[in-house]
Write a protein that holds these residues in place. Structure first.
Motif, PDB file in Angstrom:
ATOM      1  N   CYS A 482       0.596  -1.278  -0.114  1.00 23.75           N
ATOM      2  CA  CYS A 482      -0.371  -0.125  -0.031  1.00 23.75           C
ATOM      3  C   CYS A 482       0.976   1.025  -0.460  1.00 23.75           C
ATOM      4  O   CYS A 482       0.566   2.314   0.369  1.00 23.75           O
ATOM      5  CB  CYS A 482      -1.359  -0.201   1.298  1.00 23.75           C
ATOM      6  SG  CYS A 482       0.167  -0.407   3.104  1.00 23.75           S
ATOM      7  N   GLU A 572      -8.778  -8.338   0.641  1.00 23.58           N
ATOM      8  CA  GLU A 572      -9.133  -7.158  -0.195  1.00 23.58           C
ATOM      9  C   GLU A 572      -9.267  -6.380  -0.069  1.00 23.58           C
ATOM     10  O   GLU A 572      -9.924  -5.329   0.770  1.00 23.58           O
ATOM     11  CB  GLU A 572     -10.715  -7.912  -0.692  1.00 23.58           C
ATOM     12  CG  GLU A 572     -11.537  -7.037  -2.609  1.00 23.58           C
ATOM     13  CD  GLU A 572     -10.572  -7.611  -3.206  1.00 23.58           C
ATOM     14  OE1 GLU A 572     -10.156  -6.921  -4.404  1.00 23.58           O
ATOM     15  OE2 GLU A 572     -10.315  -9.169  -3.678  1.00 23.58           O
ATOM     16  N   SER A 574      -8.921  -2.312  -1.332  1.00 21.22           N
ATOM     17  CA  SER A 574      -9.304  -1.163  -2.199  1.00 21.22           C
ATOM     18  C   SER A 574      -7.789  -0.237  -2.631  1.00 21.22           C
ATOM     19  O   SER A 574      -7.762   0.559  -1.029  1.00 21.22           O
ATOM     20  CB  SER A 574     -10.399  -0.274  -1.833  1.00 21.22           C
ATOM     21  OG  SER A 574     -10.858   0.625  -2.856  1.00 21.22           O
ATOM     22  N   HIS A 575      -7.591  -0.247  -3.580  1.00 19.33           N
ATOM     23  CA  HIS A 575      -6.244   1.578  -3.528  1.00 19.33           C
ATOM     24  C   HIS A 575      -7.530   2.465  -5.289  1.00 19.33           C
ATOM     25  O   HIS A 575      -6.198   3.326  -5.330  1.00 19.33           O
ATOM     26  CB  HIS A 575      -5.355   0.752  -4.717  1.00 19.33           C
ATOM     27  CG  HIS A 575      -4.450   0.230  -3.677  1.00 19.33           C
ATOM     28  ND1 HIS A 575      -3.718   0.485  -1.937  1.00 19.33           N
ATOM     29  CD2 HIS A 575      -4.061  -1.635  -3.367  1.00 19.33           C
ATOM     30  CE1 HIS A 575      -3.365  -0.835  -1.402  1.00 19.33           C
ATOM     31  NE2 HIS A 575      -3.538  -1.733  -2.801  1.00 19.33           N
ATOM     32  N   GLN A 576      -8.616   2.541  -4.789  1.00 22.08           N
ATOM     33  CA  GLN A 576      -9.484   4.002  -5.683  1.00 22.08           C
ATOM     34  C   GLN A 576      -9.182   4.625  -4.426  1.00 22.08           C
ATOM     35  O   GLN A 576      -9.669   5.200  -3.286  1.00 22.08           O
ATOM     36  CB  GLN A 576     -10.937   2.874  -5.985  1.00 22.08           C
ATOM     37  CG  GLN A 576     -10.541   1.893  -6.547  1.00 22.08           C
ATOM     38  CD  GLN A 576      -9.955   1.997  -8.510  1.00 22.08           C
ATOM     39  OE1 GLN A 576     -10.623   2.993  -9.303  1.00 22.08           O
ATOM     40  NE2 GLN A 576      -8.207   1.164  -9.215  1.00 22.08           N
ATOM     41  N   GLY A 577      -9.065   6.133  -4.840  1.00 22.44           N
ATOM     42  CA  GLY A 577      -9.587   6.520  -4.433  1.00 22.44           C
ATOM     43  C   GLY A 577      -8.317   7.762  -3.725  1.00 22.44           C
ATOM     44  O   GLY A 577      -7.450   7.306  -4.199  1.00 22.44           O
ATOM     45  N   ARG A 580      -5.215   7.638  -5.859  1.00 25.84           N
ATOM     46  CA  ARG A 580      -3.896   5.769  -5.424  1.00 25.84           C
ATOM     47  C   ARG A 580      -4.642   5.025  -6.702  1.00 25.84           C
ATOM     48  O   ARG A 580      -3.311   4.294  -6.776  1.00 25.84           O
ATOM     49  CB  ARG A 580      -4.758   5.507  -4.043  1.00 25.84           C
ATOM     50  CG  ARG A 580      -4.767   5.648  -2.758  1.00 25.84           C
ATOM     51  CD  ARG A 580      -4.798   5.202  -1.953  1.00 25.84           C
ATOM     52  NE  ARG A 580      -6.513   5.541  -1.322  1.00 25.84           N
ATOM     53  CZ  ARG A 580      -6.799   4.554  -0.755  1.00 25.84           C
ATOM     54  NH1 ARG A 580      -6.710   3.845  -0.044  1.00 25.84           N
ATOM     55  NH2 ARG A 580      -8.424   4.948  -0.477  1.00 25.84           N
ATOM     56  N   GLU A 581      -5.221   5.122  -7.292  1.00 25.34           N
ATOM     57  CA  GLU A 581      -4.858   3.572  -8.624  1.00 25.34           C
ATOM     58  C   GLU A 581      -3.656   4.490  -9.238  1.00 25.34           C
ATOM     59  O   GLU A 581      -3.367   3.969 -10.404  1.00 25.34           O
ATOM     60  CB  GLU A 581      -6.513   4.045  -9.485  1.00 25.34           C
ATOM     61  CG  GLU A 581      -7.365   5.362 -10.002  1.00 25.34           C
ATOM     62  CD  GLU A 581      -7.702   6.110  -8.340  1.00 25.34           C
ATOM     63  OE1 GLU A 581      -7.957   7.528  -8.834  1.00 25.34           O
ATOM     64  OE2 GLU A 581      -7.833   6.310  -7.363  1.00 25.34           O
ATOM     65  N   ALA A 584      -0.676   2.174  -9.070  1.00 25.59           N
ATOM     66  CA  ALA A 584      -0.355   0.614  -9.188  1.00 25.59           C
ATOM     67  C   ALA A 584       0.860   0.576  -9.703  1.00 25.59           C
ATOM     68  O   ALA A 584       1.561  -0.952  -9.371  1.00 25.59           O
ATOM     69  CB  ALA A 584      -2.608   0.313 -10.263  1.00 25.59           C
TER      70      ALA A 584
END
Length: 609
Positions: A482, A572, A574-577, A580-581, A584
């Protein structure tokens, strides 16, 4: 010279021989005599000075004066970088006085871990260092420049600027700091109110008021975290003007040092007559000096990542054993919060970097025979600046510390060993900052409580589940998982439990940074859990031993059982928002903590292997 200093330096030199030679070869190939803009075509050059004043255009056409690049991390939201707003005009005026030109080559991003702490944006923090390095390269890629000034201060900004600058190491370069804000609320009081808030004894209004009194004006935060460790290291490595690190912003001295840096950048260029490229300054000795100074001051654990990545950019390979061996023979000469009650302003007033350099040189713990931006000896940095009218001059730093509760001579250190140690065992390899940890807390053996992020630990604390001895194992926090965020949200909770008499410690593959405090914390543990590191095998209730005195990091489980345990997989995530995406690809290629947690480790041209 201390024999361990010589031994560590020599093994680094041998380890780095191939990569360092390839780096020097590449820099010499990029190097040329005369202004670099002279190689550009007429159309290219015209684009490069199209927006300049007519006098600057004429200077740049004639090819007999320097063009100095300004690369800056200025923004006006962050206190440490806000003072940089006025620097370009000071620099341009000083360059004009030398008959040369300075152009603002480009900006680099600057984010603050203090703002993003515990928030999703914190996952971008470590990777911002490598983005800054690439941004620096873009700024310098026009090949218009004969020298460069790098304006920056904080956590990832200086390491990123150094990495980028070293890839343009054929250019001379100086680093120009902004300085710390004046002292506000004492750090001990701030920490006390944070703990009271964690216990629910004061509200958000009281906490915000305390924080606002601590972080209250332009300049760097005054505690000795990564930002101020950066500034000390730039000075020890000979990349600042002597004594520049801790002069407050908005003062005549600060402006005079900025102007003098511009003049020195001109002098150090080919046309200035004292050509001094960056690749000739940052060598194995300079890197070892930086490590020693970090240990002697109880500096930021983040530099067990950053210095590795910075050194690699110059073809130099260092590891945590090098840090640990140097720490074992380096006396701790400073007590600056979180390792004491004083801040960097008190340190500077007590004698500062000049006193520190002289003490370490006289103790045989620094290489004196190094090139710097001002000369050929680190002894120049045992001096401090003063103003003679508007002119910056230098004199010897104080012979005696003006406050031995903050800064001591090498003959009477706070501790015979430095502030950082290597930990290793069947849980992997990590580092611990011991300079702020009381002796009675440096050995903890207790059952594990396993968490997958710091919010889980905070919830457990609030539910009253942690009123016991335990070692918090916070995993899946490494660079590939992360982005390796700092985990300071846990600090007040663990501090409260320690104050209640419980034996507590932290083991994590994440970061705690330069603000690591009184609770023992094994951090940067690698291999990280997401890559199958041993932390992924730990279960609640396993007995864990953290021994900062012997460097032991063990789970006390039988060998056969341990070998047969399955690895826990991260759930699971999330690396969205919050952008952060976009990072990747960096999570996919980043290397391990001991290799610097950098995406550049994958690039053959960077590694020279």
């Amino acid at each position: 010279m201390h024999p361990i200093l010589a031994e560590v330096t020599e093994r680094i030199r041998q380890r780095s021989e191939a990569s360092r030679s390839a780096y020097i070869k590449a820099m010499k190939q990029a190097e040329q005599k005369g202004p670099y803009r002279g190689t550009l075509g007429c159309g290219n050059l015209a684009h490069g000075f199209a927006a300049c004043a007519q006098t600057d255009k004429q200077t740049l056409k004639l090819m007999n004066q320097a063009n100095v690049a300004i690369v800056s991390s200025y923004n006006d939201m962050l206190s440490a970088h806000q003072p940089l707003q006025s620097f370009p005009e000071i620099i341009k005026q000083a360059a004009h006085e030398m008959g040369s030109v300075a152009q603002f080559a480009g900006g680099v991003p600057a984010m603050c871990d203090g703002v993003t702490q515990g928030e999703p944006g914190m996952e971008l923090s470590l990777f911002s260092r490598d983005v800054i390095a690439m941004s620096t390269a873009i700024a310098l890629s026009h090949n218009m420049f004969d020298s460069a000034l790098y304006l920056g201060v904080c956590d990832k900004i200086i390491p990123g600027l150094v990495i980028g600058a070293l890839r343009f190491g054929h250019l001379p370069g100086l680093f120009v700091p902004a300085g710390p804000m004046v002292s506000g609320m004492p750090n001990k009081e701030k920490a006390r109110i944070r703990q009271l808030f964690a216990e629910g004894k004061v509200g958000r209004d009281e906490l915000l008021e305390a924080e606002s009194q601590s972080y209250h004006s332009p300049g760097t935060c005054t505690f000795y975290g990564t930002a101020n460790s950066n500034q000390m290291l730039m000075e020890i490595m000979g990349l600042h003007l002597p004594g520049a690190a801790f002069v407050n912003p908005g003062t005549p001295m600060r402006d005079a040092l900025t102007a003098e840096a511009a003049r020195q950048a001109v002098r150090n260029s080919h046309v200035g007559g004292k050509f001094r490229p960056l690749y000739d300054i940052v060598d194995e000795k300079a890197i070892v000096n930086a490590m020693v100074a970090l240990m002697a001051t109880g500096g930021s654990t983040n530099h067990t990542l950053h210095l590795v990545a910075m050194a690699a950019a110059a073809g130099i390979r260092i590891d945590w054993q090098d840090f640990s061996d140097l720490s074992a023979v380096t006396p701790l000469l400073c007590r600056i919060y979180p390792n004491g009650q004083a801040d960097v302003n008190h340190f500077h007033a007590a004698g500062g970097v000049g006193f520190l350099v002289r003490e370490l040189l006289d103790a045989g713990l620094l290489h004196e025979d190094v090139k710097t931006v001002v000369g050929d000896s680190l002894r120049d940095y045992a001096n401090e600046p003063f103003l003679d009218g508007s002119q910056v001059c230098w004199r010897a730093a104080p012979v005696n510390s003006l406050d031995e509760t903050v800064l001591r001579p090498a003959s009477r250190p706070f501790n015979d060993e430095g502030g950082l140690k290597l930990l290793q065992g069947n849980l992997g390899r990590g580092v611990i900052k011991v300079s702020a940890v009381a002796d009675e807390h440096q050995i903890v053996e207790a059952p594990a409580r396993v968490f997958h992020d710091q919010l889980e630990l905070a919830a457990a604390f609030k539910n009253g589940e942690l009123e016991c001895d335990f070692i918090a194992v916070v995993r899946f926090q490494g660079p590939a998982a992360c982005g390796m965020p700092e985990l300071h949200k846990m600090t007040p909770y663990l501090g409260v439990l320690q104050d209640k008499g419980f034996k507590v410690a932290l083991v994590t593959d994440g970061r705690m940074s330069g603000a690591s405090g009184k609770v023992p914390a094994a951090i940067h543990v690698c291999p990280e859990a997401v890559h199958g590191g041993p932390l992924a095998k730990v279960r609640d209730g396993d007995m864990v031993r953290l021994n900062a005195k012997t460097g032991e990091l063990q789970v006390l489980v039988g060998d056969a059982e341990w070998a047969g345990r399955e690895l826990v997989k991260v759930g699971e995530v999330s690396h969205q928002g919050m952008g952060r995406e976009l990072f990747a690809m960096m999570r996919q290629v980043v290397n391990g903590a001991e290799q610097g947690a950098t995406v550049f480790g994958q690039l053959e041209a960077y590694r020279h292997e």
